[in-house]
Structures are given as C-alpha cells and as structure tokens.
Design a protein around this motif. Structure first.
Motif, PDB file in Angstrom:
ATOM      1  N   VAL A 139      35.510  46.238  45.917  1.00  0.00           N
ATOM      2  CA  VAL A 139      36.004  45.249  44.898  1.00  0.00           C
ATOM      3  C   VAL A 139      35.252  43.963  44.718  1.00  0.00           C
ATOM      4  O   VAL A 139      34.677  43.534  46.034  1.00  0.00           O
ATOM      5  CB  VAL A 139      37.511  44.814  45.423  1.00  0.00           C
ATOM      6  N   ARG A 140      34.924  43.605  43.777  1.00  0.00           N
ATOM      7  CA  ARG A 140      34.090  42.235  43.709  1.00  0.00           C
ATOM      8  C   ARG A 140      34.649  41.296  42.708  1.00  0.00           C
ATOM      9  O   ARG A 140      35.405  41.706  41.868  1.00  0.00           O
ATOM     10  CB  ARG A 140      32.716  42.561  42.928  1.00  0.00           C
ATOM     11  N   GLU A 141      34.605  40.030  43.217  1.00  0.00           N
ATOM     12  CA  GLU A 141      35.544  39.110  42.244  1.00  0.00           C
ATOM     13  C   GLU A 141      34.520  38.583  41.278  1.00  0.00           C
ATOM     14  O   GLU A 141      33.107  38.510  41.436  1.00  0.00           O
ATOM     15  CB  GLU A 141      35.798  37.864  43.134  1.00  0.00           C
ATOM     16  N   ILE A 142      34.995  38.349  40.105  1.00  0.00           N
ATOM     17  CA  ILE A 142      34.027  38.153  39.096  1.00  0.00           C
ATOM     18  C   ILE A 142      33.729  36.520  39.127  1.00  0.00           C
ATOM     19  O   ILE A 142      34.352  35.779  39.362  1.00  0.00           O
ATOM     20  CB  ILE A 142      34.926  38.033  37.667  1.00  0.00           C
ATOM     21  N   ASP A 143      32.301  36.597  39.078  1.00  0.00           N
ATOM     22  CA  ASP A 143      31.738  35.091  39.047  1.00  0.00           C
ATOM     23  C   ASP A 143      31.623  34.720  37.793  1.00  0.00           C
ATOM     24  O   ASP A 143      30.699  35.029  36.860  1.00  0.00           O
ATOM     25  CB  ASP A 143      30.050  35.392  39.713  1.00  0.00           C
ATOM     26  N   GLU A 144      32.435  33.783  37.461  1.00  0.00           N
ATOM     27  CA  GLU A 144      32.605  33.163  36.151  1.00  0.00           C
ATOM     28  C   GLU A 144      31.440  32.218  35.655  1.00  0.00           C
ATOM     29  O   GLU A 144      31.421  31.793  34.643  1.00  0.00           O
ATOM     30  CB  GLU A 144      33.956  32.499  36.063  1.00  0.00           C
ATOM     31  N   THR A 145      30.675  32.081  36.779  1.00  0.00           N
ATOM     32  CA  THR A 145      29.543  30.788  36.253  1.00  0.00           C
ATOM     33  C   THR A 145      28.614  31.895  35.637  1.00  0.00           C
ATOM     34  O   THR A 145      27.502  31.394  34.890  1.00  0.00           O
ATOM     35  CB  THR A 145      28.898  30.397  37.370  1.00  0.00           C
ATOM     36  N   VAL A 146      28.539  33.228  35.750  1.00  0.00           N
ATOM     37  CA  VAL A 146      27.516  34.031  35.203  1.00  0.00           C
ATOM     38  C   VAL A 146      28.479  35.119  34.192  1.00  0.00           C
ATOM     39  O   VAL A 146      27.692  35.265  33.086  1.00  0.00           O
ATOM     40  CB  VAL A 146      26.759  34.764  36.323  1.00  0.00           C
ATOM     41  N   ASN A 147      29.206  35.660  34.612  1.00  0.00           N
ATOM     42  CA  ASN A 147      30.175  36.633  33.876  1.00  0.00           C
ATOM     43  C   ASN A 147      31.382  36.150  33.043  1.00  0.00           C
ATOM     44  O   ASN A 147      32.328  36.407  33.246  1.00  0.00           O
ATOM     45  CB  ASN A 147      30.470  37.705  34.738  1.00  0.00           C
ATOM     46  N   ARG A 148      31.161  35.182  32.259  1.00  0.00           N
ATOM     47  CA  ARG A 148      31.968  34.630  31.263  1.00  0.00           C
ATOM     48  C   ARG A 148      31.337  34.324  29.871  1.00  0.00           C
ATOM     49  O   ARG A 148      30.324  33.823  29.903  1.00  0.00           O
ATOM     50  CB  ARG A 148      32.777  33.205  31.740  1.00  0.00           C
ATOM     51  N   LEU A 149      32.223  34.500  29.001  1.00  0.00           N
ATOM     52  CA  LEU A 149      31.714  34.224  27.587  1.00  0.00           C
ATOM     53  C   LEU A 149      31.299  32.855  27.340  1.00  0.00           C
ATOM     54  O   LEU A 149      31.976  31.888  27.594  1.00  0.00           O
ATOM     55  CB  LEU A 149      32.881  34.544  26.559  1.00  0.00           C
ATOM     56  N   PRO A 150      29.910  32.839  27.034  1.00  0.00           N
ATOM     57  CA  PRO A 150      29.441  31.231  26.798  1.00  0.00           C
ATOM     58  C   PRO A 150      30.297  30.663  25.802  1.00  0.00           C
ATOM     59  O   PRO A 150      30.645  30.957  24.749  1.00  0.00           O
ATOM     60  CB  PRO A 150      28.013  31.591  26.435  1.00  0.00           C
ATOM     61  N   GLY A 151      30.595  29.432  26.162  1.00  0.00           N
ATOM     62  CA  GLY A 151      31.263  28.553  25.435  1.00  0.00           C
ATOM     63  C   GLY A 151      32.911  28.583  25.528  1.00  0.00           C
ATOM     64  O   GLY A 151      33.692  27.763  24.762  1.00  0.00           O
ATOM     65  N   SER A 152      33.271  29.460  26.283  1.00  0.00           N
ATOM     66  CA  SER A 152      34.692  29.556  26.589  1.00  0.00           C
ATOM     67  C   SER A 152      35.428  28.947  27.666  1.00  0.00           C
ATOM     68  O   SER A 152      36.389  29.108  28.160  1.00  0.00           O
ATOM     69  CB  SER A 152      34.919  31.016  26.697  1.00  0.00           C
ATOM     70  N   GLU A 153      34.504  27.798  28.286  1.00  0.00           N
ATOM     71  CA  GLU A 153      34.746  27.335  29.569  1.00  0.00           C
ATOM     72  C   GLU A 153      36.116  26.574  29.573  1.00  0.00           C
ATOM     73  O   GLU A 153      36.843  26.445  30.574  1.00  0.00           O
ATOM     74  CB  GLU A 153      33.850  26.525  30.108  1.00  0.00           C
ATOM     75  N   ARG A 154      36.499  26.039  28.486  1.00  0.00           N
ATOM     76  CA  ARG A 154      37.984  25.149  28.436  1.00  0.00           C
ATOM     77  C   ARG A 154      38.963  26.058  27.890  1.00  0.00           C
ATOM     78  O   ARG A 154      39.979  25.476  27.641  1.00  0.00           O
ATOM     79  CB  ARG A 154      37.607  24.029  27.367  1.00  0.00           C
ATOM     80  N   SER A 155      38.647  27.437  27.916  1.00  0.00           N
ATOM     81  CA  SER A 155      39.838  28.474  27.418  1.00  0.00           C
ATOM     82  C   SER A 155      40.225  28.773  28.677  1.00  0.00           C
ATOM     83  O   SER A 155      39.678  29.523  29.205  1.00  0.00           O
ATOM     84  CB  SER A 155      39.154  29.419  26.496  1.00  0.00           C
ATOM     85  N   HIS A 156      41.645  28.763  28.912  1.00  0.00           N
ATOM     86  CA  HIS A 156      42.361  29.236  30.193  1.00  0.00           C
ATOM     87  C   HIS A 156      43.583  30.245  29.875  1.00  0.00           C
ATOM     88  O   HIS A 156      44.072  30.321  30.838  1.00  0.00           O
ATOM     89  CB  HIS A 156      42.897  27.892  30.822  1.00  0.00           C
ATOM     90  N   THR A 157      43.760  30.670  28.891  1.00  0.00           N
ATOM     91  CA  THR A 157      44.656  31.366  28.689  1.00  0.00           C
ATOM     92  C   THR A 157      44.348  32.998  27.979  1.00  0.00           C
ATOM     93  O   THR A 157      45.193  33.778  27.556  1.00  0.00           O
ATOM     94  CB  THR A 157      45.792  30.751  27.547  1.00  0.00           C
ATOM     95  N   PHE A 158      43.159  33.092  27.856  1.00  0.00           N
ATOM     96  CA  PHE A 158      42.707  34.462  27.252  1.00  0.00           C
ATOM     97  C   PHE A 158      41.381  34.972  27.965  1.00  0.00           C
ATOM     98  O   PHE A 158      40.320  35.156  27.318  1.00  0.00           O
ATOM     99  CB  PHE A 158      42.319  34.260  25.873  1.00  0.00           C
ATOM    100  N   HIS A 159      41.742  35.154  29.185  1.00  0.00           N
ATOM    101  CA  HIS A 159      40.841  35.646  30.091  1.00  0.00           C
ATOM    102  C   HIS A 159      40.417  37.178  29.951  1.00  0.00           C
ATOM    103  O   HIS A 159      39.559  37.723  30.223  1.00  0.00           O
ATOM    104  CB  HIS A 159      41.207  35.875  31.716  1.00  0.00           C
ATOM    105  N   GLY A 160      41.407  37.708  29.008  1.00  0.00           N
ATOM    106  CA  GLY A 160      40.987  39.332  28.679  1.00  0.00           C
ATOM    107  C   GLY A 160      39.945  39.342  27.441  1.00  0.00           C
ATOM    108  O   GLY A 160      39.173  40.255  27.790  1.00  0.00           O
ATOM    109  N   ARG A 161      39.787  38.086  26.773  1.00  0.00           N
ATOM    110  CA  ARG A 161      38.534  38.155  25.978  1.00  0.00           C
ATOM    111  C   ARG A 161      37.394  37.507  26.812  1.00  0.00           C
ATOM    112  O   ARG A 161      36.378  37.916  26.563  1.00  0.00           O
ATOM    113  CB  ARG A 161      38.833  37.384  24.854  1.00  0.00           C
TER     114      ARG A 161
END
Length: 308
Positions: A139-161
């Motif tokens: 199991v690996r925890e997703i590193d959101e500093t790398v594996n997050r949609l660019p520009g979505s950093e202020r979005s906190h209710t749609f992690h599915g996207r």
C-alpha cells in the motif's frame, strides 16, 4: 494514369484508416482504468474525472464498474469491487470513490494486490474484501505534492477528480509506476467489521454481503468449497436461518438447486451465485424484499444440511 491516381488515393485512405486505428490502441505499458463511484448519473462529476484522465492520456481505455452505489455506502463499494475485479486482467487500475470523509484525515492510497490489480481511493474500508480475496502486496499513500491535478490545491471536496482520478490515470497510462505514487504504508488497509465464513459442528455461518439488484437475490460470503465440505449437493435440502442481530428474518427448509427454474415461480431456493458463493433467491421474485433482509456486519446466515 487515372488507374494509378485511383490506386494511390485508395492507398492513402487505407494508410489513414490504419493510422486512426493505431492511434486508438493503448500505448505500451498502459492498463485499463475502471471507475466506481456513488455520484449517480444526474450531473457532471463522472465526466470531470474522465476528462482529467483523458488529459493525462487520450489513448487510455476507460470503463465504468458502476456509479450507482448508494450515497456514502462504503460496504456496497467494497462488495462491488469484490464482485467485478476478479474478471479483469492483472494490471487493471480501479478508482473507487465512495468517500464520506473527503477532506478529512483519512488517507488517500493506492493498493497493489498480490493478483497484480491496483485499487485507488480513500482508505476507509472500501478495499476490505479485495484484501481478503486477493491479498495485499503493498500500500502506498498518494503524495499530493506530485500526484494531484495541477491547479486543484484549493479544492477539498472532489478528491475523486483531483487526486484519485488523476493518480489512477497516471498509473494506468504508465506516466508513473507504483513506487512513484508516494510513501509505502505496509500491506494493510482499514477493514470493515463482518462475519467471516466458517464451518463448525455441521453448520455453515457467514455474512449477507448484498442484494443482487434488481432481482432481490441474497448473496453471502460462504464459498462453494465450504458448501462442498458440508456435504451439500444439488437436489439436497438445507435448513437456512438469516438473522439480524438476535432477530430472525428468515427460517426455513429449502432446496439447493442449480438455478432458479428448478422450483415453482415464487418459491425459495438456495444456489451458488456467479461468484460461486452460497446465495438465496425466489424464482422470479425478491427474497430480500419478501423477508426484509438487509446486508452488512449485523446480518448473518446459517446453513445446515438436512440430507446427510
């Protein structure tokens, strides 16, 4: 001369068709990407997730498991992964989003099963039955500093996207490998409490997993091998009790048969479902509806053979 021009034109058309066909094929190293959510079909969330995945790689092959999980129903999400995942090839990436704790401290993870399948989503119990069914390699925890949609950093209710769909697409497309998802967390996930199947003193015991929609058949987690160990064969009669806690929802003697048409219309039967687990049904009727049977950790099935 005209004949040569026609031939060259036909050759160009064939080449164009070949290039179009090749462009639709997945690139080397790509995996199927399968989505499951409780989003329903009324608005655009699914299209947003798929748009993100398409932006990662236009040649990704994307599929839907279901988007009709009841809202917030983690148990049902876990069951439907159990149902569908074994029929997909190793390497398939499943993105499962039933996430009532979105934006909280629950972890965002990718599970690599021993079967070679990958499961992306919140660590909230959604992968309970996958862990039992396949076993977990890592199991690996997703590193959101790398594996997050660019520009979505202020979005906190749609992690599915923003996190799960994006990371799942990158993994499926071969943009990242599993060890680039984020830090390792070992080989365990959050597990939903439930009755594990058992055979003791001539009695099978297990959990009611779910209702087979839309028919109302009752699926359990009692595998065929335990039914065989009990000595039950097609044509035998079994005594069945379904309990919700201390309350008996169903008690009866019913035939164990191959399929629904072996009994009269509306009559109860026991059988092996398509996953080869013990199940209960009415011929052309709803067993769950007639006897008001639910599913989950407090719903238990007991089976005894009356033929031995």
């Amino acid at each position: 001369m005209l004949r040569h021009r026609i031939a060259r034109s036909a050759a160009r058309r064939l080449l164009g068709l070949a290039l179009v066909s090749l462009s639709s094929l997945p690139l080397a190293g790509q995996r199927a990407l399968v989505f499951q959510t409780d989003f329903g079909l009324a608005e655009g969330s699914i299209a947003e997730m798929k748009g993100v995945a398409y932006s990662v790689s236009p040649s990704l092959h994307m599929f839907d498991l279901t988007h009709l999980i009841p809202p917030y129903d983690i148990w049902e999400a876990a069951v439907r992964l159990r149902q569908a995942a074994p029929f997909w090839p190793p390497g398939t990436v499943f993105v499962s989003i039933v996430d009532p704790g979105v934006g909280t401290a629950r972890k965002s993870i990718v599970v690599k099963a021993r079967s070679g399948h990958f499961f992306v989503g919140p660590d909230n119990g959604s992968f309970t039955f996958i862990a039992e069914q396949f076993g977990i390699e890592s199991v690996r925890e997703i590193d959101e500093t790398v594996n997050r949609l660019p520009g979505s950093e202020r979005s906190h209710t749609f992690h599915g996207r923003d996190i799960f769909g994006y990371t799942g697409a990158r993994l499926a497309a071969g943009v990242i490998e599993f060890d680039q998802v984020g830090p390792a967390l070992g080989s365990s996930v959050v597990m939903l409490p439930h009755m594990a199947p058992s055979l003791a003193a001539g009695r099978l015991t297990g959990a009611v997993l779910t209702e087979d929609q839309p028919y109302g058949n009752v699926w359990t987690n009692i595998p065929a091998r335990m039914v065989d160990s009990l000595g039950v064969k097609v044509g035998d009669t079994v005594a069945v009790v379904v309990r919700h806690g201390a309350t008996v929802a169903f008690r009866g003697r019913i035939p164990f048969v191959k399929s629904f048409g072996a009994v009269r219309r509306g009559q109860p039967l026991a059988y092996l479902d398509s996953m080869l687990d013990f199940a209960l049904a009415l011929d052309q009727g709803s067993f769950a509806g007639r006897y008001r049977i639910g599913r989950g950790k407090d719903w238990v099935v007991e089976v005894r053979s009356l033929t031995r």
